[in-house]
Scaffold this motif. Structure first.
Motif, PDB file in Angstrom:
ATOM      1  N   GLN A   1     -53.772  28.831 -20.451  1.00  0.00           N
ATOM      2  CA  GLN A   1     -53.417  27.374 -19.922  1.00  0.00           C
ATOM      3  C   GLN A   1     -53.416  26.506 -21.146  1.00  0.00           C
ATOM      4  OE1 GLN A   1     -56.903  26.694 -17.218  1.00  0.00           O
ATOM      5  NE2 GLN A   1     -55.448  27.433 -15.656  1.00  0.00           N
TER       6      GLN A   1
ATOM      7  N   THR B   1     -54.482  39.301 -13.521  1.00  0.00           N
ATOM      8  CA  THR B   1     -55.262  38.405 -12.332  1.00  0.00           C
ATOM      9  C   THR B   1     -55.943  39.660 -11.551  1.00  0.00           C
ATOM     10  OG1 THR B   1     -53.811  36.548 -12.417  1.00  0.00           O
ATOM     11  CG2 THR B   1     -55.248  36.805 -10.500  1.00  0.00           C
TER      12      THR B   1
ATOM     13  N   GLU C   1     -58.299  30.969  -9.429  1.00  0.00           N
ATOM     14  CA  GLU C   1     -58.571  29.600  -9.694  1.00  0.00           C
ATOM     15  C   GLU C   1     -60.019  29.494 -10.554  1.00  0.00           C
ATOM     16  OE1 GLU C   1     -59.665  27.597  -6.425  1.00  0.00           O
ATOM     17  OE2 GLU C   1     -57.617  27.388  -5.766  1.00  0.00           O
TER      18      GLU C   1
ATOM     19  N   THR D   1     -63.663  28.319 -11.506  1.00  0.00           N
ATOM     20  CA  THR D   1     -64.698  27.516 -10.963  1.00  0.00           C
ATOM     21  C   THR D   1     -65.795  26.963 -12.018  1.00  0.00           C
ATOM     22  OG1 THR D   1     -64.497  28.524  -8.936  1.00  0.00           O
ATOM     23  CG2 THR D   1     -66.562  27.256  -9.174  1.00  0.00           C
TER      24      THR D   1
END
Length: 323
Positions: free
Chosen positions: A54, A205, A215, A217
């Motif tokens: 990211q 993933t 996601e 967390t």
């Protein structure tokens, strides 16, 4: 930003090739848009891998593997027990998983608003904040056009630059089948290309039954963990949603929806390939990237990967890109 873990072998061969080929152009071709190698997936914690990938989007032409290599060399992705990783500083005054000097980190976040998801206020000990700040710092020092200079700015040593590039090459190495690089044959149209591009970005993933995506967390201690993932049909549905094509959720319904590829025609990149005991008992689906290989979320305990299109229980293929 000072190295605090044991050095790996310097990438002398890579360095020599880079110099001989003109440096930057070859560097960008090696690290332009890579996917995690098997080495990367075995070594990098899943939450860190997502953060590296990211953060790389914050700097044009910066590949995630360079950030991951720095994280490996500095603190073994936050796993080093040495002083300055989770609190305090090392002997050079650096701290956190990316080993920032406090003044340098403060200067970076003064110039750039860090993406949401980190600590409040931002902390050099928070992996999300530290990795994003490292991407901005490399970009500020010219990573988009001179990566060696940018890495040298991170730690002023030629051996450090070589070591980072050597480690990055290991993390970005392509593989024909597995969880490495994703180099599909040319897609037949832009929608198939968009679906494949999405699926390629999901390599590594975790598989989760009924999962529709992964996601991050944030935990109470300020660390992050990966939650969620994909099952086989969740991945293919999300891939085609990224191409603005809506398909059903389950493998059976996706097969039933078609349009079906005649057995006389070859499988094309972007086709969905189905497996089971009969056309009425479809149990698995993947997205083809060639006539022989596919990206799929195989099963519990595994990750999204590249696999051979097995023929033993092959049912058929559909071509949603032509819907």
């Amino acid at each position: 930003m000072h190295r605090i873990v044991t050095a790996v072998v310097v990438g002398a061969v890579l360095t020599a090739v880079m110099i001989a080929a003109g440096g930057l152009l070859l560097l960008q071709s090696v690290f332009g848009t890579s996917n995690p190698s098997a080495n990367a997936l075995a070594d990098i914690p899943a939450d860190y891998l997502i953060l590296y990938r990211q953060a790389a989007t914050l700097c044009p032409s910066l590949d995630w593997s360079v950030l991951a290599a720095i994280g490996k060399i500095e603190t073994d992705h936050g796993r080093s027990p040495l002083p300055g990783v989770h609190s305090g500083t090392n002997s050079a005054g650096a701290g956190g998983p990316m080993q920032f000097l406090a003044a340098t980190f403060a200067a970076v976040i003064a110039r750039h608003a860090l993406p949401p998801g980190g600590a409040t206020p931002p902390s050099l000990y928070n992996p999300h904040d530290a990795i994003d700040a490292a991407a901005f710092y490399l970009c500020d020092n010219g990573a988009s056009h001179n990566l060696r200079t940018a890495i040298f700015a991170y730690n002023h040593a030629i051996w450090y630059v070589d070591e980072v590039l050597d480690q990055a090459a290991k993390y970005a190495s392509a593989a024909t089948v597995g969880v490495g690089g994703c180099a599909p044959a040319p897609a037949p149209n832009s929608r198939a290309a968009a679906a494949i591009a999405f699926a390629c970005r999901q390599l590594g993933t975790p598989y989760v039954w009924g999962g529709n995506g992964a996601e991050l967390t944030e935990l109470p201690n300020g660390q992050t963990q990966v939650t969620g993932g994909f099952d086989c049909s969740g991945l293919t549905k999300a891939a085609y949603a990224a191409a603005s094509i809506q398909i059903p959720r389950t493998a059976q319904l996706q097969y039933d929806a078609g349009p079906h590829v005649p057995a006389s025609q070859p499988i094309l990149p972007g086709d969905l390939v189905f497996f089971g005991s009969s056309p009425n008992t479809v149990t698995h689906v993947g997205i083809a990237i060639s006539a022989e290989s596919m990206i799929d979320a195989p099963d519990v305990g595994q990750v999204v990967k590249i696999e051979q299109i097995r023929r033993s229980n092959f049912i058929g293929a559909t071509r949603p890109a032509w819907m």
